[in-house]
Design a protein around this motif. Structure first.
Motif, PDB file in Angstrom:
ATOM      1  N   ALA A 143      16.153   3.712  -8.814  1.00 15.73           N
ATOM      2  CA  ALA A 143      16.648   2.352  -8.693  1.00 15.73           C
ATOM      3  C   ALA A 143      16.114   1.721  -7.413  1.00 15.73           C
ATOM      4  O   ALA A 143      15.572   2.388  -6.540  1.00 15.73           O
ATOM      5  N   ILE A 144      16.294   0.422  -7.280  1.00 10.84           N
ATOM      6  CA  ILE A 144      15.681  -0.292  -6.160  1.00 10.84           C
ATOM      7  C   ILE A 144      16.258   0.122  -4.812  1.00 10.84           C
ATOM      8  O   ILE A 144      15.649  -0.169  -3.783  1.00 10.84           O
ATOM      9  N   ASP A 145      17.404   0.807  -4.787  1.00 11.98           N
ATOM     10  CA  ASP A 145      17.919   1.226  -3.485  1.00 11.98           C
ATOM     11  C   ASP A 145      17.090   2.354  -2.885  1.00 11.98           C
ATOM     12  O   ASP A 145      17.331   2.765  -1.750  1.00 11.98           O
ATOM     13  N   HIS A 146      16.098   2.843  -3.632  1.00 13.83           N
ATOM     14  CA  HIS A 146      15.153   3.797  -3.051  1.00 13.83           C
ATOM     15  C   HIS A 146      14.074   3.093  -2.230  1.00 13.83           C
ATOM     16  O   HIS A 146      13.286   3.757  -1.558  1.00 13.83           O
ATOM     17  N   ILE A 147      14.008   1.767  -2.330  1.00 12.74           N
ATOM     18  CA  ILE A 147      13.111   0.987  -1.465  1.00 12.74           C
ATOM     19  C   ILE A 147      13.870   0.755  -0.174  1.00 12.74           C
ATOM     20  O   ILE A 147      14.727  -0.118  -0.076  1.00 12.74           O
ATOM     21  N   ALA A 179      -0.815  -3.632  -5.451  1.00  6.40           N
ATOM     22  CA  ALA A 179      -1.894  -3.464  -4.470  1.00  6.40           C
ATOM     23  C   ALA A 179      -1.298  -3.074  -3.127  1.00  6.40           C
ATOM     24  O   ALA A 179      -0.179  -3.464  -2.796  1.00  6.40           O
ATOM     25  N   GLY A 180      -2.069  -2.303  -2.352  1.00  7.10           N
ATOM     26  CA  GLY A 180      -1.596  -1.938  -1.019  1.00  7.10           C
ATOM     27  C   GLY A 180      -2.227  -0.657  -0.536  1.00  7.10           C
ATOM     28  O   GLY A 180      -2.752   0.135  -1.334  1.00  7.10           O
ATOM     29  N   PRO A 181      -2.174  -0.409   0.774  1.00  2.83           N
ATOM     30  CA  PRO A 181      -2.783   0.794   1.341  1.00  2.83           C
ATOM     31  C   PRO A 181      -2.123   2.070   0.829  1.00  2.83           C
ATOM     32  O   PRO A 181      -1.000   2.057   0.317  1.00  2.83           O
ATOM     33  N   SER A 182      -2.825   3.180   0.969  1.00  2.28           N
ATOM     34  CA  SER A 182      -2.276   4.476   0.588  1.00  2.28           C
ATOM     35  C   SER A 182      -1.035   4.798   1.418  1.00  2.28           C
ATOM     36  O   SER A 182      -0.970   4.470   2.600  1.00  2.28           O
ATOM     37  N   GLY A 183      -0.058   5.431   0.785  1.00  2.00           N
ATOM     38  CA  GLY A 183       1.139   5.854   1.502  1.00  2.00           C
ATOM     39  C   GLY A 183       2.204   4.800   1.651  1.00  2.00           C
ATOM     40  O   GLY A 183       3.189   5.008   2.361  1.00  2.00           O
ATOM     41  N   THR A 184       2.057   3.653   0.977  1.00  2.00           N
ATOM     42  CA  THR A 184       3.024   2.564   1.143  1.00  2.00           C
ATOM     43  C   THR A 184       4.105   2.543   0.067  1.00  2.00           C
ATOM     44  O   THR A 184       4.965   1.668   0.082  1.00  2.00           O
ATOM     45  N   GLY A 185       4.048   3.480  -0.892  1.00  2.00           N
ATOM     46  CA  GLY A 185       5.108   3.549  -1.899  1.00  2.00           C
ATOM     47  C   GLY A 185       4.812   2.784  -3.176  1.00  2.00           C
ATOM     48  O   GLY A 185       5.735   2.292  -3.825  1.00  2.00           O
ATOM     49  N   LYS A 186       3.535   2.709  -3.572  1.00  2.00           N
ATOM     50  CA  LYS A 186       3.196   1.969  -4.798  1.00  2.00           C
ATOM     51  C   LYS A 186       3.813   2.637  -6.031  1.00  2.00           C
ATOM     52  O   LYS A 186       4.295   1.955  -6.934  1.00  2.00           O
ATOM     53  N   ALA A 214      11.907  -8.450   5.802  1.00  2.00           N
ATOM     54  CA  ALA A 214      11.704  -9.512   4.818  1.00  2.00           C
ATOM     55  C   ALA A 214      10.952  -8.983   3.604  1.00  2.00           C
ATOM     56  O   ALA A 214      11.268  -9.333   2.462  1.00  2.00           O
ATOM     57  N   TRP A 215       9.961  -8.103   3.846  1.00  2.00           N
ATOM     58  CA  TRP A 215       9.204  -7.550   2.722  1.00  2.00           C
ATOM     59  C   TRP A 215      10.102  -6.696   1.831  1.00  2.00           C
ATOM     60  O   TRP A 215      10.044  -6.813   0.597  1.00  2.00           O
ATOM     61  N   ALA A 216      10.920  -5.822   2.416  1.00  2.00           N
ATOM     62  CA  ALA A 216      11.763  -4.927   1.629  1.00  2.00           C
ATOM     63  C   ALA A 216      12.743  -5.726   0.763  1.00  2.00           C
ATOM     64  O   ALA A 216      12.957  -5.405  -0.416  1.00  2.00           O
ATOM     65  N   GLN A 217      13.324  -6.758   1.332  1.00  2.00           N
ATOM     66  CA  GLN A 217      14.258  -7.580   0.564  1.00  2.00           C
ATOM     67  C   GLN A 217      13.534  -8.328  -0.551  1.00  2.00           C
ATOM     68  O   GLN A 217      14.039  -8.437  -1.671  1.00  2.00           O
ATOM     69  N   ARG A 218      12.343  -8.818  -0.235  1.00  2.00           N
ATOM     70  CA  ARG A 218      11.576  -9.573  -1.231  1.00  2.00           C
ATOM     71  C   ARG A 218      11.110  -8.680  -2.369  1.00  2.00           C
ATOM     72  O   ARG A 218      11.191  -9.061  -3.543  1.00  2.00           O
ATOM     73  N   ILE A 219      10.657  -7.459  -2.060  1.00  2.00           N
ATOM     74  CA  ILE A 219      10.123  -6.589  -3.114  1.00  2.00           C
ATOM     75  C   ILE A 219      11.244  -6.104  -4.033  1.00  2.00           C
ATOM     76  O   ILE A 219      11.037  -5.958  -5.250  1.00  2.00           O
ATOM     77  N   ARG A 220      12.430  -5.852  -3.486  1.00  2.00           N
ATOM     78  CA  ARG A 220      13.549  -5.457  -4.347  1.00  2.00           C
ATOM     79  C   ARG A 220      13.903  -6.575  -5.326  1.00  2.00           C
ATOM     80  O   ARG A 220      14.181  -6.326  -6.510  1.00  2.00           O
ATOM     81  N   LYS A 221      13.881  -7.795  -4.829  1.00  2.00           N
ATOM     82  CA  LYS A 221      14.179  -8.942  -5.698  1.00  2.00           C
ATOM     83  C   LYS A 221      13.112  -9.089  -6.776  1.00  2.00           C
ATOM     84  O   LYS A 221      13.424  -9.307  -7.960  1.00  2.00           O
ATOM     85  N   ARG A 222      11.850  -8.918  -6.401  1.00  2.00           N
ATOM     86  CA  ARG A 222      10.754  -9.075  -7.362  1.00  2.00           C
ATOM     87  C   ARG A 222      10.763  -7.959  -8.404  1.00  2.00           C
ATOM     88  O   ARG A 222      10.420  -8.189  -9.568  1.00  2.00           O
ATOM     89  N   ILE A 223      11.150  -6.766  -8.006  1.00  2.00           N
ATOM     90  CA  ILE A 223      11.233  -5.660  -8.968  1.00  2.00           C
ATOM     91  C   ILE A 223      12.198  -6.007 -10.095  1.00  2.00           C
ATOM     92  O   ILE A 223      11.894  -5.805 -11.275  1.00  2.00           O
ATOM     93  N   LEU A 224      13.361  -6.536  -9.747  1.00  2.00           N
ATOM     94  CA  LEU A 224      14.336  -6.907 -10.761  1.00  2.00           C
ATOM     95  C   LEU A 224      13.830  -8.040 -11.641  1.00  2.00           C
ATOM     96  O   LEU A 224      14.061  -8.060 -12.862  1.00  2.00           O
ATOM     97  N   GLN A 225      13.113  -8.991 -11.033  1.00  2.00           N
ATOM     98  CA  GLN A 225      12.555 -10.094 -11.814  1.00  2.00           C
ATOM     99  C   GLN A 225      11.495  -9.594 -12.793  1.00  2.00           C
ATOM    100  O   GLN A 225      11.490  -9.945 -13.972  1.00  2.00           O
ATOM    101  N   VAL A 226      10.587  -8.758 -12.294  1.00  2.00           N
ATOM    102  CA  VAL A 226       9.465  -8.277 -13.101  1.00  2.00           C
ATOM    103  C   VAL A 226       9.930  -7.307 -14.183  1.00  2.00           C
ATOM    104  O   VAL A 226       9.395  -7.299 -15.302  1.00  2.00           O
ATOM    105  N   ALA A 227      10.928  -6.490 -13.872  1.00  2.00           N
ATOM    106  CA  ALA A 227      11.385  -5.459 -14.809  1.00  2.00           C
ATOM    107  C   ALA A 227      11.914  -6.058 -16.109  1.00  2.00           C
ATOM    108  O   ALA A 227      11.860  -5.413 -17.163  1.00  2.00           O
TER     109      ALA A 227
END
Length: 372
Positions: A19-23, A50-57, A28-41
């Motif tokens: 679930a998103i609480d694993h993010i 997209a993003g560098p290695s090790g960032t949790g893609k 600001a990024w963490a809050q935004r990505i959790r919101k976008r995950i729910l929207q996209v899902a």
């Protein structure tokens, strides 16, 4: 029917598993990505992360699946970079018995294994153009033809792909197909480098230390304020994955329940990371680039205090380097390992600079007992 070895998950990922609480984080990024995950899902569109290695893609991909209507079906992660080109079609689309030497039984392939669920194509930018064409056909037609077979098999999968490369640049360079890029990039999500969200480091540290304690049956450890400050000053080229591994090593090799900067001695392979990136700077640049923004501003202000009529007193880069090393040593109570970590260089490099500038290191640091 067998599942292929490159299909890395054998069990469905249910909604509470990722679930998103694993993010972790409140940036600001963490809050935004959790919101976008729910929207996209909520939708079935393809997603490109997209993003560098090790960032949790992959964590983002799993969270999207966990909150989608497909969460009771499998999530199949595929490490594209690890599949030999000669085995790509067989591993992803399956093969019939007798399709090639050693094909003693029929296999489903990763796409059919993910039917009804989600397939996560990690590091998709590593595929060559021929393999990209094969993948594009499956995405267009929503069916696979097993190697050695002739009958198309319909598949109902959602595709989430990820790459540490800038695929737009790869398209411009002719290394990635434009039509495949458009197929994947229906919804784009960006993972964030850790150095761009250092305010999340205390929460990440708390999470990883609790995880290490639970998994290994150890007492819960915590970091001192100085250790937290040191971690926030480091550049983290390996991002969250590097932070996790650094904490795990610190836990293994230190018995104290409070980890100070000395617990991270030898943890950071700064020289190796710079060499791999092809960005080995000069000694002064290495020090100045490692400074946190407030320190850079302070040094700039100090330099600008010199008036135009006093240019003969303008400090050199070497003088700034020496002064900053002195300040860092004092801040870390002359602990050279901790100072080197703060400066973003290794201990041997620091020792060479101490010798170069003839610095005197007291045997007993101010306010601290002598090291044993």
């Amino acid at each position: 029917m067998a599942r292929d070895s490159y299909c890395m998950s054998n069990a469905p990922m249910y909604i509470n598993s990722y679930a998103i609480d694993h993010i972790i984080g409140e940036s600001a990024w963490a809050q935004r990505i959790r919101k976008r995950i729910l929207q996209v899902a909520a939708y079935d569109y393809n997603v490109l992360i997209a993003g560098p290695s090790g960032t949790g893609k992959e964590l983002i991909a799993r969270a999207i699946h966990a909150h989608s209507s497909r969460s009771d079906k499998p999530l199949i992660p595929v490490e594209c970079a690890s599949i030999p080109s000669g085995l790509f079609a067989s591993q992803l689309f399956g093969h019939v018995k007798g399709a090639f030497t050693g094909a003693d039984h029929e296999t489903a392939g990763c796409f059919r294994a993910a039917d009804g669920g989600t397939i996560f194509l990690d590091e998709i930018g590593e595929l060559d153009l021929e393999l990209q064409a094969q993948l594009l056909r499956v995405l267009q037609e929503k069916q696979v033809v097993p190697v050695g077979g002739h009958t198309p098999v319909p598949v109902n999968v959602r595709v989430v792909a990820a790459s540490h490369r800038d695929l737009r640049q790869e398209v411009r360079a002719g290394r990635f197909r434009l039509d495949l890029y458009y197929r994947l990039n229906v919804v784009r999500m960006d993972a964030c480098a850790l150095k761009q969200r250092v305010e999340d480091i205390p929460l990440l540290v708390e999470h990883f230390l609790a995880k290490a304690a639970m998994e290994n049956g150890l007492p819960l450890k915590r970091l001192s304020a100085d250790a937290i400050a040191m971690l926030q000053a480091y550049d983290w080229p390996g991002n969250v994955r590097e932070l996790q591994h650094a904490l795990e090593r610190a836990v293994v090799f230190n018995e104290s329940t409070v980890l100070s900067p000395t617990a991270f001695e030898g943890v950071f392979d700064t020289d190796l990371e710079l060499e791999v990136q092809g960005q080995v700077p000069t000694s002064t640049e290495a020090v100045l680039d490692a400074l946190p923004t407030p320190e850079k501003a302070k040094l700039a202000a100090e330099s600008l205090r010199v008036g135009e009529d006093e240019e003969e007193n303008w400090p050199t880069l070497a003088a700034l380097e020496e002064a900053h090393i002195q300040r860092t040593l004092k801040k870390t109570f002359y602990n050279q390992s901790a100072a080197a970590n703060l400066l973003g260089i290794d201990r041997k490099q620091l020792a060479r600079r101490i010798k170069k500038y003839g610095m005197q290191i007291p045997r007993r640091s101010p306010g601290r007992p002598a090291r044993s």
